[in-house]
Design an enzyme around this catalytic site. Structure first.
Site, PDB file in Angstrom:
ATOM      1  N   ASP A   1      40.258 -87.417 -30.041  1.00  0.00           N
ATOM      2  CA  ASP A   1      39.137 -87.318 -30.982  1.00  0.00           C
ATOM      3  C   ASP A   1      39.592 -86.847 -32.356  1.00  0.00           C
ATOM      4  O   ASP A   1      40.742 -86.453 -32.551  1.00  0.00           O
ATOM      5  CB  ASP A   1      38.093 -86.330 -30.445  1.00  0.00           C
ATOM      6  CG  ASP A   1      37.355 -86.872 -29.241  1.00  0.00           C
ATOM      7  OD1 ASP A   1      37.284 -88.101 -29.090  1.00  0.00           O
ATOM      8  OD2 ASP A   1      36.853 -86.064 -28.440  1.00  0.00           O
TER       9      ASP A   1
ATOM     10  N   TYR B   1      47.575 -81.873 -21.239  1.00  0.00           N
ATOM     11  CA  TYR B   1      47.003 -81.437 -22.512  1.00  0.00           C
ATOM     12  C   TYR B   1      47.272 -79.946 -22.677  1.00  0.00           C
ATOM     13  O   TYR B   1      47.278 -79.193 -21.704  1.00  0.00           O
ATOM     14  CB  TYR B   1      45.495 -81.668 -22.553  1.00  0.00           C
ATOM     15  CG  TYR B   1      45.089 -83.064 -22.958  1.00  0.00           C
ATOM     16  CD1 TYR B   1      44.868 -83.389 -24.294  1.00  0.00           C
ATOM     17  CD2 TYR B   1      44.918 -84.065 -22.005  1.00  0.00           C
ATOM     18  CE1 TYR B   1      44.488 -84.668 -24.667  1.00  0.00           C
ATOM     19  CE2 TYR B   1      44.534 -85.352 -22.366  1.00  0.00           C
ATOM     20  CZ  TYR B   1      44.313 -85.644 -23.706  1.00  0.00           C
ATOM     21  OH  TYR B   1      43.944 -86.908 -24.073  1.00  0.00           O
TER      22      TYR B   1
END
Length: 244
Positions: A51, A109
């Protein structure tokens, strides 16, 4: 010829990985650089659509070119055309059926937090500031997330996932120091992630409430509202069958 590149980028100035009408994307920059270097208009496929504001240490991107090309020139060539906040680290020659997204078997992540009373100019758009972090409490509650769960309450609308069950293989918490600041890194490895799943897991972890975490995973519960900002999130590594 199917190629895959590993790239690193600072997502601060971009609307995310995927090309959009409302802003400049990482994908646009990469495809423009490939055209300038190879002379072909191609469409890239990334391992995940980060994002706006999210960074990457090891994003993987695949694309097919029709011309024979010396792959030894790819890294230096693409980096010549890319801006300073996006760089190619490695290039690989892959089989024709390779797909950076669908061939991935797991991803890691990392979310970065720092403990301070005042915002650090050196960590702006890089990490989330919190007043206090109890590492021991975080380590105690993190175990709730390990394993296979239905993460439907950690999903956000717009992700397009067909299923919401995911398996978390590992969730590690590291402590370090950067220019005198106490840094906490939360690293999560799973077979896949839902839209905003990592940011919501970190948000819930910071509550340090075992019962609350358990309720979000096992009992009827509304969508998790705890979510941390995107700028502390990094796509660290993507794993494929050959490097798993």
């Amino acid at each position: 010829m199917m190629l895959a590149i590993k790239i690193s980028y600072d997502g601060t100035n971009y609307c995310g990985w995927q090309s959009q009408k409302n802003g400049l994307s990482i994908q646009e920059r990469i495809e423009e650089a490939i055209f300038n270097l190879i002379g072909e208009r191609i469409q890239t496929i990334a391992s995940g659509r980060t994002d706006a504001g999210v960074h990457a240490l090891g994003q993987v991107v695949s694309f097919k070119v029709t011309k024979d090309f010396d792959i030894n020139k790819i890294v230096k060539g693409l980096n010549f055309y890319l801006p300073e906040d996006i760089k190619v680290i490695e290039v690989f020659l892959e089989n024709d059926d390779f797909n950076a997204r669908f061939s991935a078997v797991k991803k890691t992540y990392s979310y970065m937090i720092y403990e301070a009373k005042i915002d650090s100019p050196l960590l702006k758009n890089r990490a989330l500031r919190v007043d206090n972090v109890d590492i021991k409490s975080l380590i105690q509650v993190k175990k709730q997330f390990i394993g296979e769960h239905d993460f439907v309450r950690y999903n956000s609308s717009g992700g397009g996932a067909k299923t919401t069950t995911r398996k978390i293989y590992d969730l590690e918490i590291f402590e370090d120091e950067y220019f005198g600041q106490r840094i906490i890194k939360i690293e999560i490895t799973a077979n896949g992630f839902l839209y905003n799943m990592v940011r919501k897991i970190v948000g819930v972890l910071l509550k340090r409430d075992k019962d609350f975490i358990k309720s979000t995973l096992k009992e009827p519960f509304e969508t998790v509202k705890e979510i941390v900002p995107p700028y502390g999130l990094y796509l660290k590594e993507v794993f494929y069958a050959k490097n798993n």
